[in-house]
Design an enzyme around this catalytic site. Structure first.
Site, PDB file in Angstrom:
ATOM      1  N   TRP A 135       0.857  -1.203   0.000  1.00  0.00           N
ATOM      2  CA  TRP A 135       0.000   0.000   0.000  1.00  0.00           C
ATOM      3  C   TRP A 135       0.887   1.244   0.000  1.00  0.00           C
ATOM      4  CZ3 TRP A 135      -4.236   0.992   4.334  1.00  0.00           C
ATOM      5  CH2 TRP A 135      -5.113   1.981   3.890  1.00  0.00           C
TER       6      TRP A 135
ATOM      7  N   HIS B 164      12.233  -5.068   4.647  1.00  0.00           N
ATOM      8  CA  HIS B 164      11.641  -5.614   5.879  1.00  0.00           C
ATOM      9  C   HIS B 164      12.725  -5.840   6.937  1.00  0.00           C
ATOM     10  CE1 HIS B 164       7.695  -6.357   4.287  1.00  0.00           C
ATOM     11  NE2 HIS B 164       7.958  -7.458   3.640  1.00  0.00           N
TER      12      HIS B 164
ATOM     13  N   TYR C 183      -0.965   1.635   9.908  1.00  0.00           N
ATOM     14  CA  TYR C 183      -1.908   1.102   8.906  1.00  0.00           C
ATOM     15  C   TYR C 183      -3.331   1.530   9.254  1.00  0.00           C
ATOM     16  CZ  TYR C 183      -4.536  -2.549   6.367  1.00  0.00           C
ATOM     17  OH  TYR C 183      -5.425  -3.230   5.553  1.00  0.00           O
TER      18      TYR C 183
ATOM     19  N   MET D   7      -6.244  -0.898  -6.281  1.00  0.00           N
ATOM     20  CA  MET D   7      -4.991  -1.673  -6.194  1.00  0.00           C
ATOM     21  C   MET D   7      -5.237  -3.160  -6.429  1.00  0.00           C
ATOM     22  SD  MET D   7      -2.605  -0.147  -3.131  1.00  0.00           S
ATOM     23  CE  MET D   7      -1.536  -1.591  -3.169  1.00  0.00           C
TER      24      MET D   7
HETATM   25  P1  A3P Z   1      -4.831  -8.383   4.770  1.00  0.00           P
HETATM   26  O1  A3P Z   1      -4.197  -9.708   4.498  1.00  0.00           O
HETATM   27  O2  A3P Z   1      -5.269  -8.218   6.185  1.00  0.00           O
HETATM   28  O3  A3P Z   1      -5.923  -8.058   3.798  1.00  0.00           O
HETATM   29  P2  A3P Z   1       2.062  -6.072   2.962  1.00  0.00           P
HETATM   30  O4  A3P Z   1       1.949  -5.249   1.738  1.00  0.00           O
HETATM   31  O5  A3P Z   1       2.979  -5.496   3.988  1.00  0.00           O
HETATM   32  O6  A3P Z   1       2.379  -7.487   2.621  1.00  0.00           O
HETATM   33  O7  A3P Z   1       0.651  -6.040   3.678  1.00  0.00           O
HETATM   34  C1  A3P Z   1      -0.444  -6.703   3.099  1.00  0.00           C
HETATM   35  C2  A3P Z   1      -1.699  -6.311   3.824  1.00  0.00           C
HETATM   36  O8  A3P Z   1      -2.030  -4.944   3.459  1.00  0.00           O
HETATM   37  C3  A3P Z   1      -2.872  -7.167   3.393  1.00  0.00           C
HETATM   38  O9  A3P Z   1      -3.714  -7.256   4.536  1.00  0.00           O
HETATM   39  C4  A3P Z   1      -3.474  -6.312   2.277  1.00  0.00           C
HETATM   40  O10 A3P Z   1      -4.802  -6.637   1.967  1.00  0.00           O
HETATM   41  C5  A3P Z   1      -3.342  -4.928   2.899  1.00  0.00           C
HETATM   42  N1  A3P Z   1      -3.440  -3.850   1.902  1.00  0.00           N
HETATM   43  C6  A3P Z   1      -2.727  -3.695   0.766  1.00  0.00           C
HETATM   44  N2  A3P Z   1      -3.140  -2.633   0.077  1.00  0.00           N
HETATM   45  C7  A3P Z   1      -4.149  -2.071   0.784  1.00  0.00           C
HETATM   46  C8  A3P Z   1      -5.003  -0.939   0.595  1.00  0.00           C
HETATM   47  N3  A3P Z   1      -4.916  -0.169  -0.492  1.00  0.00           N
HETATM   48  N4  A3P Z   1      -5.943  -0.678   1.548  1.00  0.00           N
HETATM   49  C9  A3P Z   1      -6.037  -1.452   2.648  1.00  0.00           C
HETATM   50  N5  A3P Z   1      -5.266  -2.543   2.879  1.00  0.00           N
HETATM   51  C10 A3P Z   1      -4.331  -2.851   1.954  1.00  0.00           C
END
Ligand code: A3P
Length: 282
Positions: free
Chosen positions: A48, A98, A182, A221
């Protein structure tokens, strides 16, 4: 299945990095003053933030996020190929990591590079990580309870959430360090993006700003293959989606009462010294 390996106290995956890469990135990789680094523990909203910053950099024009995969727009410091690409790149560079603080490039600590550190409720991270793990090449055939136990022991890629978060949060008052939750992105995306623009020294016109918000929304997205895509080397399928539910408190649909109590106790033990009111979840 590739086994995880332990590097200076942190579990890592050989699919993504090696001891040599980690030593090189920590001791040799040169962070520059004009770098912008997105730092997270896995599943905190990394992708995100990559899209938000990509869109800010392109002044809301979505063509970059629609045509170039996230891991090329913002390469990963701890991956050999990505690090080489970064070395050859002209600035200002955008990059992701990370890595916990003790494995981070030493050159960063004397630089003026900007870091955006995204933190999320670790209960939601655990839940999200459980599903991610199922689709990775390193996935074990394990149930939620087994993954829960590994997570709270730090026996997952990038180690213990508490160590990662405590390590990086020590820098939260530094000028070039922006802490973003977040949950705050979800609660107030407009205010959060304004704060990020200010931190990066970017001024967007209102329509450019609105385009950042629109194109980094969950629904947009999710449909964009260049955003909703994991690193091919890490995932069992090239279709591995990075976006799942995009909500907070999904952990409540997964944790048992006993797990919830055990997690509360651990959180209290590890984090209470930071004082009340720091984290936006209960
Ligand atoms: P969930 O599995 O709870 O849906 P990362 O990018 O660090 O791997 O994190 C992934 C998490 O961020 C996932 O959570 C994903 O759905 C959520 N995420 C990614 N883009 C997002 C957005 N635009 N709005 C809200 N959540 C988002």
């Amino acid at each position: 299945m590739s086994e995880l390996f332990l590097f200076e106290g942190t579990k890592m995956t050989p699919l993504f990095t090696s001891k040599e890469d980690l030593l090189f990135s920590r001791d040799e990789f040169l962070v520059r003053d004009d770098d912008v680094i997105i730092l997270t523990y896995p599943r905190s909203g990394t992708h995100w933030m990559i899209d938000i910053v990509s869109l800010i950099n392109s002044k809301g024009d979505p063509s970059w996020v629609q045509s170039v995969p996230n891991f090329l727009r913002s390469p990963w410091i701890e991956n050999d190929a990505a690090m080489k690409a970064l070395n050859d790149q002209e600035g200002p560079r955008l990059m992701t990591s990370h890595l916990p603080i003790h494995l981070f490039p030493k050159s960063y600590f004397t630089s003026n590079a900007k870091v955006i550190y995204v933190v999320r409720n670790p209960r939601d991270i655990l839940t999200s990580y459980y599903y991610l793990n199922k689709q990775s090449k390193v996935s074990k055939q394990e149930n939620f309870d087994e993954f829960f136990n590994r997570f709270i022991q730090g026996d997952v890629v990038y180690g213990l959430w508490f160590d990662h978060t405590l390590g990086w949060m020590e820098r939260r008052d530094k000028k070039c360090f922006l802490l973003v939750f977040y949950e705050e992105l979800q609660r107030n995306i407009r205010g959060s993006v304004e704060k990020i623009c200010q931190f990066l020294g970017k001024n967007l016109e209102p329509e450019e700003f609105d385009s950042v918000l629109h194109n980094s929304s969950f629904s947009v997205m999710k449909e964009n293959k260049m955003s909703n895509m994991g690193q091919p080397i890490f995932h069992a399928s090239t279709e591995a989606p990075m976006l799942r539910k995009g909500i907070s408190e999904d952990w409540k649909n997964h944790f048992t009462v006993a797990q919830s109590e055990a997690f509360d106790k651990l959180f209290q033990e590890k984090m209470s010294h930071l004082g009340p009111g720091l984290f936006p979840w209960h």
